[in-house]
Design a protein around this motif. Structure first.
Motif, PDB file in Angstrom:
ATOM      1  N   LEU A  54      -2.656  -6.638  15.495  1.00 46.72           N
ATOM      2  CA  LEU A  54      -3.319  -5.787  14.502  1.00 46.72           C
ATOM      3  C   LEU A  54      -2.699  -6.100  13.144  1.00 46.72           C
ATOM      4  O   LEU A  54      -1.478  -5.994  12.994  1.00 46.72           O
ATOM      5  CB  LEU A  54      -3.122  -4.309  14.840  1.00 46.72           C
ATOM      6  CG  LEU A  54      -3.715  -3.840  16.173  1.00 46.72           C
ATOM      7  CD1 LEU A  54      -3.208  -2.454  16.536  1.00 46.72           C
ATOM      8  CD2 LEU A  54      -5.231  -3.871  16.109  1.00 46.72           C
TER       9      LEU A  54
ATOM     10  N   GLU B 186      -2.942  -5.206   9.146  1.00 43.67           N
ATOM     11  CA  GLU B 186      -3.486  -4.363   8.083  1.00 43.67           C
ATOM     12  C   GLU B 186      -3.426  -5.076   6.742  1.00 43.67           C
ATOM     13  O   GLU B 186      -2.536  -5.908   6.511  1.00 43.67           O
ATOM     14  CB  GLU B 186      -2.689  -3.050   7.965  1.00 43.67           C
ATOM     15  CG  GLU B 186      -2.653  -2.210   9.219  1.00 43.67           C
ATOM     16  CD  GLU B 186      -1.457  -2.508  10.106  1.00 43.67           C
ATOM     17  OE1 GLU B 186      -1.096  -1.644  10.927  1.00 43.67           O
ATOM     18  OE2 GLU B 186      -0.888  -3.608   9.997  1.00 43.67           O
TER      19      GLU B 186
ATOM     20  N   SER C 244      -8.044  -2.397   5.473  1.00 46.34           N
ATOM     21  CA  SER C 244      -8.682  -3.085   6.592  1.00 46.34           C
ATOM     22  C   SER C 244      -7.650  -3.381   7.659  1.00 46.34           C
ATOM     23  O   SER C 244      -6.462  -3.502   7.364  1.00 46.34           O
ATOM     24  CB  SER C 244      -9.320  -4.396   6.133  1.00 46.34           C
ATOM     25  OG  SER C 244     -10.311  -4.183   5.165  1.00 46.34           O
ATOM     26  N   CYS C 245      -8.113  -3.487   8.874  1.00 46.35           N
ATOM     27  CA  CYS C 245      -7.251  -3.845   9.998  1.00 46.35           C
ATOM     28  C   CYS C 245      -8.009  -4.836  10.868  1.00 46.35           C
ATOM     29  O   CYS C 245      -9.024  -4.478  11.470  1.00 46.35           O
ATOM     30  CB  CYS C 245      -6.872  -2.615  10.792  1.00 46.35           C
ATOM     31  SG  CYS C 245      -6.026  -2.974  12.357  1.00 46.35           S
TER      32      CYS C 245
ATOM     33  N   TRP D 227      -5.753   5.409  12.388  1.00 44.36           N
ATOM     34  CA  TRP D 227      -4.846   5.119  11.274  1.00 44.36           C
ATOM     35  C   TRP D 227      -3.741   6.174  11.288  1.00 44.36           C
ATOM     36  O   TRP D 227      -4.009   7.376  11.489  1.00 44.36           O
ATOM     37  CB  TRP D 227      -5.581   5.181   9.947  1.00 44.36           C
ATOM     38  CG  TRP D 227      -6.485   4.015   9.691  1.00 44.36           C
ATOM     39  CD1 TRP D 227      -7.836   3.958   9.891  1.00 44.36           C
ATOM     40  CD2 TRP D 227      -6.110   2.732   9.173  1.00 44.36           C
ATOM     41  NE1 TRP D 227      -8.321   2.722   9.543  1.00 44.36           N
ATOM     42  CE2 TRP D 227      -7.276   1.950   9.091  1.00 44.36           C
ATOM     43  CE3 TRP D 227      -4.901   2.169   8.759  1.00 44.36           C
ATOM     44  CZ2 TRP D 227      -7.271   0.638   8.625  1.00 44.36           C
ATOM     45  CZ3 TRP D 227      -4.901   0.868   8.293  1.00 44.36           C
ATOM     46  CH2 TRP D 227      -6.074   0.114   8.232  1.00 44.36           C
TER      47      TRP D 227
ATOM     48  N   THR E 236     -12.931  -5.296  13.179  1.00 44.80           N
ATOM     49  CA  THR E 236     -12.205  -4.780  12.028  1.00 44.80           C
ATOM     50  C   THR E 236     -12.362  -3.270  11.907  1.00 44.80           C
ATOM     51  O   THR E 236     -13.462  -2.732  12.060  1.00 44.80           O
ATOM     52  CB  THR E 236     -12.682  -5.460  10.737  1.00 44.80           C
ATOM     53  OG1 THR E 236     -12.521  -6.876  10.859  1.00 44.80           O
ATOM     54  CG2 THR E 236     -11.875  -4.973   9.540  1.00 44.80           C
TER      55      THR E 236
ATOM     56  N   TYR F 229      -0.662   2.409   8.915  1.00 47.59           N
ATOM     57  CA  TYR F 229      -0.690   1.601  10.128  1.00 47.59           C
ATOM     58  C   TYR F 229      -2.007   1.779  10.873  1.00 47.59           C
ATOM     59  O   TYR F 229      -2.510   2.898  11.007  1.00 47.59           O
ATOM     60  CB  TYR F 229       0.436   2.000  11.069  1.00 47.59           C
ATOM     61  CG  TYR F 229       1.819   1.853  10.504  1.00 47.59           C
ATOM     62  CD1 TYR F 229       2.458   2.924   9.889  1.00 47.59           C
ATOM     63  CD2 TYR F 229       2.493   0.635  10.586  1.00 47.59           C
ATOM     64  CE1 TYR F 229       3.731   2.784   9.369  1.00 47.59           C
ATOM     65  CE2 TYR F 229       3.774   0.500  10.071  1.00 47.59           C
ATOM     66  CZ  TYR F 229       4.386   1.578   9.463  1.00 47.59           C
ATOM     67  OH  TYR F 229       5.651   1.441   8.958  1.00 47.59           O
ATOM     68  N   CYS F 230      -2.497   0.671  11.374  1.00 49.80           N
ATOM     69  CA  CYS F 230      -3.631   0.657  12.272  1.00 49.80           C
ATOM     70  C   CYS F 230      -3.087   0.740  13.699  1.00 49.80           C
ATOM     71  O   CYS F 230      -2.110   0.063  14.016  1.00 49.80           O
ATOM     72  CB  CYS F 230      -4.378  -0.656  12.033  1.00 49.80           C
ATOM     73  SG  CYS F 230      -5.533  -1.173  13.267  1.00 49.80           S
TER      74      CYS F 230
ATOM     75  N   ARG G 249       0.582  -0.704  17.351  1.00 49.53           N
ATOM     76  CA  ARG G 249       0.154  -0.654  15.962  1.00 49.53           C
ATOM     77  C   ARG G 249       0.600  -1.896  15.231  1.00 49.53           C
ATOM     78  O   ARG G 249       1.466  -2.632  15.726  1.00 49.53           O
ATOM     79  CB  ARG G 249       0.681   0.605  15.275  1.00 49.53           C
ATOM     80  CG  ARG G 249       2.172   0.688  15.119  1.00 49.53           C
ATOM     81  CD  ARG G 249       2.586   1.960  14.413  1.00 49.53           C
ATOM     82  NE  ARG G 249       2.370   3.123  15.262  1.00 49.53           N
ATOM     83  CZ  ARG G 249       3.182   4.181  15.295  1.00 49.53           C
ATOM     84  NH1 ARG G 249       4.250   4.218  14.537  1.00 49.53           N
ATOM     85  NH2 ARG G 249       2.909   5.215  16.067  1.00 49.53           N
ATOM     86  N   GLY G 250       0.037  -2.109  14.052  1.00 48.38           N
ATOM     87  CA  GLY G 250       0.385  -3.262  13.249  1.00 48.38           C
ATOM     88  C   GLY G 250       1.640  -3.034  12.427  1.00 48.38           C
ATOM     89  O   GLY G 250       2.330  -2.025  12.583  1.00 48.38           O
TER      90      GLY G 250
ATOM     91  N   THR H 240       0.486  -1.589   5.922  1.00 52.34           N
ATOM     92  CA  THR H 240       0.216  -1.989   4.546  1.00 52.34           C
ATOM     93  C   THR H 240       0.617  -0.836   3.647  1.00 52.34           C
ATOM     94  O   THR H 240       0.318   0.326   3.929  1.00 52.34           O
ATOM     95  CB  THR H 240      -1.261  -2.383   4.352  1.00 52.34           C
ATOM     96  OG1 THR H 240      -1.452  -2.909   3.043  1.00 52.34           O
ATOM     97  CG2 THR H 240      -2.226  -1.229   4.572  1.00 52.34           C
TER      98      THR H 240
END
Length: 116
Positions: free
Chosen positions: A4, A6, A21-22, A36, A78, A95-96, A106-107, A110
């Motif tokens: 993932l 972001e 965006s993710c 999110w 996405t 975080y996504c 999660r990623g 950003t």
């Protein structure tokens, strides 16, 4: 491997807008709820929003309801978060996450910084 990523964070003035965006890969994106979350400096991770796998059924934290909009494009793998009416207290790393608020993947996040 589940990934993932972001993007879209940055510095914005209070009252401004951003779109996060993710990009997802490594799993069947269209079969999963997505969320999110955010973490402000010195604070715990806070759930922000969740969207059902079909794109219907969005839920929001009270702190962002009416200002943020979650959406997804399953064809593009996405997830999005539209942030409007940004406040200084929205400053955080966003975080996504795969799954609902209790998901575990999660990623890297950003960063969103809102200035006065």
């Amino acid at each position: 491997r589940i990934v993932l990523v972001e993007s879209g964070g940055g510095l914005v003035q209070a009252g401004g807008s951003l779109t996060l965006s993710c990009a997802a890969s490594g799993f069947d994106f269209g079969e999963w709820y997505m969320s999110w979350l955010r973490q402000a400096p010195g604070k715990e991770v806070e759930w922000v929003s969740t969207i059902a796998h079909t794109g219907d059924g969005q839920t929001y934290a009270d702190s962002v309801k009416g200002r943020f909009t979650i959406s997804r494009d399953n064809a593009k793998l996405t997830l999005y978060l539209q942030l409007n009416g940004l406040k200084i207290e929205d400053t955080a790393t966003y975080y996504c996450q795969r799954g609902d608020r209790y998901g575990s993947i999660r990623g890297a996040g950003t960063r969103v910084t809102v200035s006065s």
